[in-house]
Design a protein around this motif. Structure first.
Motif, PDB file in Angstrom:
ATOM      1  N   GLY A 224       0.796  -1.220   0.000  1.00  0.00           N
ATOM      2  CA  GLY A 224       0.000   0.000   0.000  1.00  0.00           C
ATOM      3  C   GLY A 224       0.828   1.269   0.000  1.00  0.00           C
ATOM      4  N   SER A 225       2.134   1.181  -0.254  1.00  0.00           N
ATOM      5  CA  SER A 225       2.987   2.371  -0.189  1.00  0.00           C
ATOM      6  C   SER A 225       2.746   3.309  -1.368  1.00  0.00           C
ATOM      7  CB  SER A 225       4.465   1.976  -0.150  1.00  0.00           C
ATOM      8  OG  SER A 225       4.893   1.542  -1.419  1.00  0.00           O
ATOM      9  N   ALA A 226       3.034   4.559  -1.137  1.00  0.00           N
ATOM     10  CA  ALA A 226       2.880   5.573  -2.192  1.00  0.00           C
ATOM     11  C   ALA A 226       3.828   5.293  -3.351  1.00  0.00           C
ATOM     12  CB  ALA A 226       3.131   6.966  -1.621  1.00  0.00           C
ATOM     13  N   PHE A 227       5.035   4.805  -3.033  1.00  0.00           N
ATOM     14  CA  PHE A 227       6.005   4.521  -4.090  1.00  0.00           C
ATOM     15  C   PHE A 227       5.452   3.479  -5.058  1.00  0.00           C
ATOM     16  CE2 PHE A 227       9.272   1.823  -5.909  1.00  0.00           C
ATOM     17  CZ  PHE A 227      10.041   2.751  -6.588  1.00  0.00           C
ATOM     18  N   VAL A 228       4.976   2.375  -4.530  1.00  0.00           N
ATOM     19  CA  VAL A 228       4.460   1.303  -5.379  1.00  0.00           C
ATOM     20  C   VAL A 228       3.259   1.796  -6.173  1.00  0.00           C
ATOM     21  CG1 VAL A 228       3.375  -0.977  -5.390  1.00  0.00           C
ATOM     22  CG2 VAL A 228       5.379  -0.557  -3.965  1.00  0.00           C
ATOM     23  N   SER A 229       2.412   2.556  -5.547  1.00  0.00           N
ATOM     24  CA  SER A 229       1.243   3.091  -6.232  1.00  0.00           C
ATOM     25  C   SER A 229       1.647   3.974  -7.411  1.00  0.00           C
ATOM     26  CB  SER A 229       0.385   3.886  -5.242  1.00  0.00           C
ATOM     27  OG  SER A 229      -0.681   4.508  -5.912  1.00  0.00           O
ATOM     28  N   HIS A 230       2.582   4.880  -7.200  1.00  0.00           N
ATOM     29  CA  HIS A 230       3.031   5.775  -8.271  1.00  0.00           C
ATOM     30  C   HIS A 230       3.831   5.031  -9.331  1.00  0.00           C
ATOM     31  CE1 HIS A 230       1.464   9.466  -6.632  1.00  0.00           C
ATOM     32  NE2 HIS A 230       1.954   9.140  -5.449  1.00  0.00           N
ATOM     33  N   ARG A 231       4.637   4.068  -8.904  1.00  0.00           N
ATOM     34  CA  ARG A 231       5.440   3.294  -9.856  1.00  0.00           C
ATOM     35  C   ARG A 231       4.541   2.496 -10.791  1.00  0.00           C
ATOM     36  NH1 ARG A 231       9.557   4.064 -12.325  1.00  0.00           N
ATOM     37  NH2 ARG A 231       8.227   3.467 -14.010  1.00  0.00           N
ATOM     38  N   THR A 232       3.547   1.834 -10.229  1.00  0.00           N
ATOM     39  CA  THR A 232       2.660   1.034 -11.072  1.00  0.00           C
ATOM     40  C   THR A 232       1.795   1.922 -11.972  1.00  0.00           C
ATOM     41  OG1 THR A 232       1.076   0.826  -9.246  1.00  0.00           O
ATOM     42  CG2 THR A 232       2.636  -0.982  -9.543  1.00  0.00           C
ATOM     43  N   GLU A 233       1.407   3.080 -11.468  1.00  0.00           N
ATOM     44  CA  GLU A 233       0.656   4.030 -12.292  1.00  0.00           C
ATOM     45  C   GLU A 233       1.522   4.514 -13.456  1.00  0.00           C
ATOM     46  OE1 GLU A 233      -1.049   8.481 -11.656  1.00  0.00           O
ATOM     47  OE2 GLU A 233      -1.506   7.047 -10.070  1.00  0.00           O
ATOM     48  N   ALA A 234       2.781   4.798 -13.185  1.00  0.00           N
ATOM     49  CA  ALA A 234       3.702   5.239 -14.244  1.00  0.00           C
ATOM     50  C   ALA A 234       3.918   4.137 -15.275  1.00  0.00           C
ATOM     51  CB  ALA A 234       5.032   5.663 -13.628  1.00  0.00           C
ATOM     52  N   ASP A 235       4.041   2.900 -14.825  1.00  0.00           N
ATOM     53  CA  ASP A 235       4.237   1.791 -15.754  1.00  0.00           C
ATOM     54  C   ASP A 235       3.018   1.579 -16.648  1.00  0.00           C
ATOM     55  OD1 ASP A 235       6.794   1.394 -14.850  1.00  0.00           O
ATOM     56  OD2 ASP A 235       6.275  -0.261 -13.513  1.00  0.00           O
ATOM     57  N   MET A 236       1.827   1.760 -16.102  1.00  0.00           N
ATOM     58  CA  MET A 236       0.617   1.655 -16.926  1.00  0.00           C
ATOM     59  C   MET A 236       0.581   2.777 -17.975  1.00  0.00           C
ATOM     60  SD  MET A 236      -1.004  -1.063 -16.287  1.00  0.00           S
ATOM     61  CE  MET A 236      -2.625  -0.856 -16.990  1.00  0.00           C
TER      62      MET A 236
END
Length: 101
Positions: free
Chosen positions: A24-36
């Motif tokens: 649930g970290s912000a990093f993972v959320s932003h990273r996966t959003e960027a990859d999409m």
């Protein structure tokens, strides 16, 4: 050609969703959003290339190829940008193919 591109895109979407749901970290959320976003930006487009046929007539053979619509290189899809984005997912999600590295 299209099968490989479809398999890559499907596997990347699944791997990104899998990773996004793990932490649930912000990093993972932003990273996966960027990859999409990269997946959409660097999507495939079909081009027709002309390959010379050896012989006296200097004829060309037409061949269909999928390339990245953003990079527009002559390298087959997925492009280097997407292969680099996909590389870390190979550790936590099954199905990564060697040709995608």
């Amino acid at each position: 050609m299209r099968d490989n591109a479809s398999a890559f895109a499907r596997r990347m979407r699944e791997a990104i969703s899998h990773q996004a749901g793990r932490d649930g970290s912000a990093f993972v959320s932003h990273r996966t959003e960027a990859d999409m976003a990269l997946m959409q930006w660097h999507g495939p487009k079909e081009v027709i290339i002309h390959r010379p046929i050896l012989g006296p007539a200097h004829e060309h053979q037409r061949e269909r190829m999928l390339v990245c619509r953003e990079c527009s290189s002559s390298v087959a899809y997925p492009c280097r940008t997407l292969r680099m984005a996909a590389a870390p997912y190979r550790f936590d999600y099954p199905g990564h193919r060697a040709e995608w590295l």
